[in-house]
Motif scaffolding. Structure first.
Motif, PDB file in Angstrom:
ATOM      1  N   PRO A 177      12.056  -4.682 -13.661  1.00 17.03           N
ATOM      2  CA  PRO A 177      10.994  -5.064 -14.599  1.00 17.03           C
ATOM      3  C   PRO A 177      10.122  -6.200 -14.073  1.00 17.03           C
ATOM      4  CG  PRO A 177      13.104  -4.872 -15.731  1.00 17.03           C
ATOM      5  CD  PRO A 177      13.389  -4.779 -14.270  1.00 17.03           C
ATOM      6  N   ALA A 178      10.566  -6.849 -12.995  1.00 18.87           N
ATOM      7  CA  ALA A 178       9.780  -7.950 -12.427  1.00 18.87           C
ATOM      8  C   ALA A 178       8.572  -7.453 -11.624  1.00 18.87           C
ATOM      9  CB  ALA A 178      10.669  -8.813 -11.533  1.00 18.87           C
ATOM     10  N   ILE A 179       8.495  -6.158 -11.358  1.00 15.05           N
ATOM     11  CA  ILE A 179       7.360  -5.619 -10.608  1.00 15.05           C
ATOM     12  C   ILE A 179       6.088  -5.693 -11.470  1.00 15.05           C
ATOM     13  CG2 ILE A 179       6.360  -3.451  -9.754  1.00 15.05           C
ATOM     14  CD1 ILE A 179       8.174  -4.633  -7.731  1.00 15.05           C
ATOM     15  N   PRO A 180       5.001  -6.284 -10.951  1.00 10.62           N
ATOM     16  CA  PRO A 180       3.755  -6.387 -11.722  1.00 10.62           C
ATOM     17  C   PRO A 180       3.168  -5.007 -12.034  1.00 10.62           C
ATOM     18  CG  PRO A 180       3.704  -7.825  -9.793  1.00 10.62           C
ATOM     19  CD  PRO A 180       4.903  -6.944  -9.638  1.00 10.62           C
ATOM     20  N   GLU A 181       2.539  -4.889 -13.186  1.00  6.44           N
ATOM     21  CA  GLU A 181       1.952  -3.612 -13.602  1.00  6.44           C
ATOM     22  C   GLU A 181       0.856  -3.143 -12.650  1.00  6.44           C
ATOM     23  OE1 GLU A 181       2.612  -1.358 -16.021  1.00  6.44           O
ATOM     24  OE2 GLU A 181       4.467  -2.477 -16.362  1.00  6.44           O
ATOM     25  N   ASN A 182       0.168  -4.087 -11.990  1.00  6.07           N
ATOM     26  CA  ASN A 182      -0.937  -3.706 -11.109  1.00  6.07           C
ATOM     27  C   ASN A 182      -0.513  -3.498  -9.662  1.00  6.07           C
ATOM     28  OD1 ASN A 182      -0.380  -6.350 -10.463  1.00  6.07           O
ATOM     29  ND2 ASN A 182      -2.510  -7.063 -10.512  1.00  6.07           N
ATOM     30  N   HIS A 183       0.780  -3.426  -9.410  1.00 13.63           N
ATOM     31  CA  HIS A 183       1.277  -3.222  -8.046  1.00 13.63           C
ATOM     32  C   HIS A 183       0.906  -1.806  -7.586  1.00 13.63           C
ATOM     33  CE1 HIS A 183       4.113  -2.710  -4.719  1.00 13.63           C
ATOM     34  NE2 HIS A 183       4.227  -4.030  -4.704  1.00 13.63           N
ATOM     35  N   HIS A 204       0.827  -1.201   0.000  1.00 20.39           N
ATOM     36  CA  HIS A 204       0.000   0.000   0.000  1.00 20.39           C
ATOM     37  C   HIS A 204       0.867   1.259   0.000  1.00 20.39           C
ATOM     38  CE1 HIS A 204       0.637   0.126   4.369  1.00 20.39           C
ATOM     39  NE2 HIS A 204       0.243  -1.133   4.402  1.00 20.39           N
ATOM     40  N   THR A 205       0.282   2.351  -0.420  1.00 19.99           N
ATOM     41  CA  THR A 205       1.060   3.560  -0.711  1.00 19.99           C
ATOM     42  C   THR A 205       1.235   4.494   0.484  1.00 19.99           C
ATOM     43  OG1 THR A 205      -0.961   4.687  -1.437  1.00 19.99           O
ATOM     44  CG2 THR A 205       0.313   3.514  -3.109  1.00 19.99           C
ATOM     45  N   LYS A 206       0.446   4.282   1.540  1.00 23.08           N
ATOM     46  CA  LYS A 206       0.528   5.194   2.689  1.00 23.08           C
ATOM     47  C   LYS A 206       1.870   5.124   3.401  1.00 23.08           C
ATOM     48  CE  LYS A 206      -4.443   5.322   3.651  1.00 23.08           C
ATOM     49  NZ  LYS A 206      -5.509   5.028   4.642  1.00 23.08           N
ATOM     50  N   ILE A 207       2.575   4.013   3.230  1.00 28.67           N
ATOM     51  CA  ILE A 207       3.861   3.863   3.930  1.00 28.67           C
ATOM     52  C   ILE A 207       5.037   4.357   3.097  1.00 28.67           C
ATOM     53  CG2 ILE A 207       3.146   1.961   5.422  1.00 28.67           C
ATOM     54  CD1 ILE A 207       4.277   0.020   3.427  1.00 28.67           C
ATOM     55  N   LEU A 208       4.776   4.890   1.921  1.00 30.98           N
ATOM     56  CA  LEU A 208       5.862   5.444   1.112  1.00 30.98           C
ATOM     57  C   LEU A 208       6.451   6.674   1.812  1.00 30.98           C
ATOM     58  CD1 LEU A 208       4.275   5.202  -2.451  1.00 30.98           C
ATOM     59  CD2 LEU A 208       6.284   3.951  -1.633  1.00 30.98           C
ATOM     60  N   PRO A 209       7.758   6.876   1.731  1.00 28.38           N
ATOM     61  CA  PRO A 209       8.361   8.048   2.391  1.00 28.38           C
ATOM     62  C   PRO A 209       7.869   9.355   1.774  1.00 28.38           C
ATOM     63  CG  PRO A 209       9.962   6.900   0.999  1.00 28.38           C
ATOM     64  CD  PRO A 209       8.755   6.026   1.064  1.00 28.38           C
ATOM     65  N   GLN A 242       1.991   0.363  -5.332  1.00 25.73           N
ATOM     66  CA  GLN A 242       3.069   1.350  -5.222  1.00 25.73           C
ATOM     67  C   GLN A 242       3.587   1.753  -6.594  1.00 25.73           C
ATOM     68  OE1 GLN A 242       6.268   0.526  -2.514  1.00 25.73           O
ATOM     69  NE2 GLN A 242       4.922   0.068  -0.796  1.00 25.73           N
ATOM     70  N   TRP A 243       3.667   0.790  -7.507  1.00 19.33           N
ATOM     71  CA  TRP A 243       4.169   1.074  -8.849  1.00 19.33           C
ATOM     72  C   TRP A 243       3.196   2.004  -9.587  1.00 19.33           C
ATOM     73  CZ3 TRP A 243       7.700   2.321 -11.725  1.00 19.33           C
ATOM     74  CH2 TRP A 243       7.881   1.953 -13.067  1.00 19.33           C
ATOM     75  N   ILE A 244       1.903   1.765  -9.438  1.00 21.79           N
ATOM     76  CA  ILE A 244       0.892   2.635 -10.057  1.00 21.79           C
ATOM     77  C   ILE A 244       1.026   4.065  -9.514  1.00 21.79           C
ATOM     78  CG2 ILE A 244      -1.588   3.089 -10.234  1.00 21.79           C
ATOM     79  CD1 ILE A 244      -1.984   0.001 -10.176  1.00 21.79           C
ATOM     80  N   PHE A 245       1.167   4.178  -8.205  1.00 31.15           N
ATOM     81  CA  PHE A 245       1.300   5.489  -7.553  1.00 31.15           C
ATOM     82  C   PHE A 245       2.574   6.200  -8.013  1.00 31.15           C
ATOM     83  CE2 PHE A 245       2.760   8.250  -4.148  1.00 31.15           C
ATOM     84  CZ  PHE A 245       1.617   8.926  -3.766  1.00 31.15           C
ATOM     85  N   ILE A 246       3.675   5.462  -8.040  1.00 25.65           N
ATOM     86  CA  ILE A 246       4.974   6.050  -8.396  1.00 25.65           C
ATOM     87  C   ILE A 246       4.985   6.535  -9.844  1.00 25.65           C
ATOM     88  CG2 ILE A 246       7.353   5.349  -8.921  1.00 25.65           C
ATOM     89  CD1 ILE A 246       7.268   3.823  -6.202  1.00 25.65           C
ATOM     90  N   LYS A 247       4.387   5.771 -10.739  1.00 27.32           N
ATOM     91  CA  LYS A 247       4.344   6.193 -12.147  1.00 27.32           C
ATOM     92  C   LYS A 247       3.540   7.483 -12.310  1.00 27.32           C
ATOM     93  CE  LYS A 247       3.030   2.145 -13.796  1.00 27.32           C
ATOM     94  NZ  LYS A 247       2.584   1.122 -14.789  1.00 27.32           N
ATOM     95  N   LYS A 248       2.563   7.683 -11.416  1.00 28.94           N
ATOM     96  CA  LYS A 248       1.716   8.878 -11.503  1.00 28.94           C
ATOM     97  C   LYS A 248       2.369  10.092 -10.861  1.00 28.94           C
ATOM     98  CE  LYS A 248      -3.038  10.394 -10.642  1.00 28.94           C
ATOM     99  NZ  LYS A 248      -4.378  10.000 -10.126  1.00 28.94           N
ATOM    100  N   TYR A 249       3.068   9.879  -9.726  1.00 31.47           N
ATOM    101  CA  TYR A 249       3.545  11.022  -8.951  1.00 31.47           C
ATOM    102  C   TYR A 249       5.069  11.150  -8.864  1.00 31.47           C
ATOM    103  CZ  TYR A 249      -1.312  11.210  -7.385  1.00 31.47           C
ATOM    104  OH  TYR A 249      -2.676  11.300  -7.348  1.00 31.47           O
ATOM    105  N   GLY A 250       5.790  10.113  -9.220  1.00 31.00           N
ATOM    106  CA  GLY A 250       7.240  10.181  -9.111  1.00 31.00           C
ATOM    107  C   GLY A 250       7.859  11.099 -10.156  1.00 31.00           C
ATOM    108  N   LYS A 251       8.907  11.808  -9.792  1.00 29.81           N
ATOM    109  CA  LYS A 251       9.556  12.757 -10.710  1.00 29.81           C
ATOM    110  C   LYS A 251      10.679  12.096 -11.522  1.00 29.81           C
ATOM    111  CE  LYS A 251       7.114  16.254  -9.142  1.00 29.81           C
ATOM    112  NZ  LYS A 251       6.347  15.570  -8.090  1.00 29.81           N
ATOM    113  N   ASN A 252      11.428  11.227 -10.881  1.00 31.85           N
ATOM    114  CA  ASN A 252      12.550  10.565 -11.555  1.00 31.85           C
ATOM    115  C   ASN A 252      12.410   9.053 -11.376  1.00 31.85           C
ATOM    116  OD1 ASN A 252      14.036  13.115 -12.083  1.00 31.85           O
ATOM    117  ND2 ASN A 252      14.262  13.143  -9.859  1.00 31.85           N
TER     118      ASN A 252
END
Length: 460
Positions: free
Chosen positions: A78-84, A59-64, A86-96
């Motif tokens: 690349p082994a991270i599933p597309e529906n993960h 879940h994303t609430k524990i992300l720093p 944290q991965w969904i959140f990071i692709k939306k909000y991550g800068k780098n």
């Protein structure tokens, strides 16, 4: 991107061998490092002890809080599933956001980079070469695909003049690198999800070989693999037409292996082979060839070979007595299993071998099903575990039971099992074996400690 301006690093899949070495590197540089992994393992526990923060929930609430910062780099496998989540959140909000291979490229682009590739043998070659260069005083950082027994880590570092990396062919990751010196140890087909045909694998390796650059601009190729390049330096076992070759292998008491190594100008006689097996001699020859090319002294190489303790899960002997021997190995491809069993029989002739094998990936099991069956038939007894899926979803009709049916062994000698420690130990107790092997690249290593404890308790 200027990676020197990044202060925070978040690793999505930090428990992977390649990811964890990068995490250790940035932690070593004093950066703030955190990450996620699905399972708590011996490796992730070690990272936490070293001061790296790891979460095991998706879940994303524990992300720093700094995950949104432009001074944060998110590294993913690349082994991270597309529906993960944290991965969904990071692709939306991550800068780098960068793949592991892209980060390796950023780190090494302005430095001397040595990249070791190949279907089999790259970790052994890379770890031994790192040990030779480090112990001979070279200013080096090495990212390893296994845990060095000498350094108890997959990161070896005493400087940044030379970077030594493993060039992973999965997901065509190695094409992010532009090394000064490269090596291709073997060209067996693997990673069927990326290379459905052998031709596509060869094409990728040719492209990799064309990415080498000055200074040096050399690629070390195994003569037996029939790959060529105008910038090649060839090495071999036995073939004297190579620039470097090894021969005259002999075994002394206590299964100590020795060999002669030949350069263009001299012969280094009676060198110790730190990990037994002709397949390992090929890897050692590659490491020695690169060492000689870099002008490492003969005496420094010889000393490093004598002091080399090996790599975890590469022919790792965990128990040895008059009655029983227990060896753990990472072999997960039919070629590697064949080499492992051949080496065990060479070291311990006439002994009955029980193998516990955990297939790795549904796609690999499906493609190499017949080859897996033929290699496993060389055992005297077999316990076949369920397929370790790693990044994959199940494939209809592909299972350990199906593979078990293909193996030409009597029902008394082969059986299936889940990875339940108590059940596996019960099955082991019923087998009349001399040598026990645990084989595979998944999480079969959780059996190591209980098997060793059982052997210690029963046989002393």
């Amino acid at each position: 991107m200027n990676i020197n301006q990044i202060d925070f690093f978040y690793f999505l899949g930090i428990g992977g061998m390649g990811m964890s070495s990068l995490a250790r590197y940035f932690h070593y540089l004093g950066k703030t490092v955190s990450g996620y992994d699905r399972d708590k393992t011996l490796l992730t526990k070690k990272l936490e002890k070293e001061g790296i923060s790891i979460n095991y929930h998706d879940h994303t609430k524990i992300l720093p809080k700094w995950i949104h910062s432009r001074r944060c780099l998110i590294v993913y496998t690349p082994a991270i599933p597309e529906n993960h989540p944290q991965w969904i959140f990071i692709k939306k909000y991550g800068k780098n956001i960068k793949k592991r291979s892209q980060v390796l490229s950023l780190i090494t682009k302005d430095k001397i980079c040595i990249a070791i590739g190949g279907t089999h043998g790259k970790t052994t070659t890379c770890t031994l070469l790192a040990h030779i260069l480090y112990s001979s005083g070279k200013n080096i950082t090495a990212f390893l695909g296994g845990i060095s027994e000498n350094y108890q880590s997959n990161l070896i570092s005493n400087g940044t003049e030379i970077f030594l990396v493993e060039a992973d062919e999965f997901d065509r990751s190695f094409l992010s690198l532009s090394p000064n010196i490269a090596c291709i140890t073997s060209l067996d087909q693997d990673h069927i999800d990326t290379y459905p045909k052998r031709e596509s694998l060869i094409e990728a390796y040719v492209e990799f070989s064309n990415r080498i650059k000055n200074p040096y601009k050399k690629i070390f190729l195994c003569k037996e693999e029939f790959l060529s390049s105008q910038n090649a330096i060839y090495y071999s076992v036995e073939k004297k037409s190579a620039n470097y070759y090894s021969n005259h292998v002999y075994v002394k008491e206590n299964n100590k292996w020795y060999f002669d190594f030949h350069t263009s100008t001299e012969t280094w006689k009676s060198l110790p082979l730190p990990i037994p097996g002709i397949h390992n001699l090929k890897n050692v020859t590659a490491a020695l060839a690169i060492s000689d090319y870099l002008k490492i002294k003969n005496e420094d190489v010889r000393k490093a070979l004598f002091l080399f303790k090996g790599i975890k899960r590469r022919f790792s002997i965990h128990y040895q007595s008059i009655k029983k021997i227990y060896i753990d190995d990472y072999a997960h491809h039919p070629t590697e299993i064949n080499a492992l069993i051949t080496t065990v029989k060479k070291c311990f002739p006439g002994k009955k071998i029980l193998g516990i094998f955990q297939p790795h990936l549904f796609s690999r099991t499906k493609y190499f099903e017949i080859f897996f069956a033929k290699s496993l038939e060389k055992l005297d007894f077999l316990i076949l575990l369920d397929i370790y899926p790693a990044r994959e979803f199940p494939i209809n009709g592909i299972s350990s039971n199906r593979l078990l049916d293909k193996i030409q062994m009597s029902s008394e000698k082969k059986e299936g099992s889940s990875l339940n420690i108590n059940k596996v130990l019960e099955k082991i107790e019923k087998k009349n074996f001399d040598i026990l092997l645990t084989i595979g690249a998944g999480n079969i290593d959780i059996l190591i400690r209980p098997i060793k404890e059982w052997l210690d308790k029963r046989y002393g």
